[in-house]
Enzyme design. Structure first.
Site, PDB file in Angstrom:
ATOM      1  N   THR A   7      34.804  47.698  41.358  1.00 45.11           N
ATOM      2  CA  THR A   7      33.643  47.158  40.659  1.00 45.11           C
ATOM      3  C   THR A   7      34.016  45.860  39.936  1.00 45.11           C
ATOM      4  OG1 THR A   7      34.127  48.463  38.675  1.00 45.11           O
ATOM      5  CG2 THR A   7      32.665  49.459  40.308  1.00 45.11           C
ATOM      6  N   LYS A  11      36.518  42.862  41.730  1.00 46.88           N
ATOM      7  CA  LYS A  11      36.230  42.622  43.151  1.00 46.88           C
ATOM      8  C   LYS A  11      36.952  41.399  43.710  1.00 46.88           C
ATOM      9  CE  LYS A  11      31.590  44.612  43.312  1.00 46.88           C
ATOM     10  NZ  LYS A  11      30.212  44.321  43.737  1.00 46.88           N
TER      11      LYS A  11
END
Length: 83
Positions: A7, A11
């Site tokens: 998340t 990323k």
């Protein structure tokens, strides 16, 4: 472990730890899914497919349209030429 989800804010930074990166993840510059196979890390980005599917299911045709005012990596690079 078979894999994991990544998340924000990780990323982009996860890319430097991956052994292989899918073309979509490389183009977007972010990986939100990591698959582990034979002690190697493979990075993918499923955001374009997820957003694309939502748009398709809601009859939103984005061809020729420009996104503005937000990023999420510039609207997933303008929806990686239409999913």
């Amino acid at each position: 472990m078979v894999g994991l989800n990544v998340t924000i804010p990780h990323k982009e930074s996860i890319l430097s730890y991956l052994d292989e990166i899918s073309p979509e993840a490389r183009a977007i510059g972010a990986s939100n899914v990591v698959h582990v196979r034979d002690s190697r890390l493979f990075g993918f980005n499923t955001d374009v497919l997820g957003v694309g599917r939502t748009l398709t299911e809601n009859h939103c045709d984005m061809r020729g349209k420009k996104t503005r005012g937000f990023s999420e990596r510039e609207a997933l690079l303008e929806l990686l030429p239409i999913f």
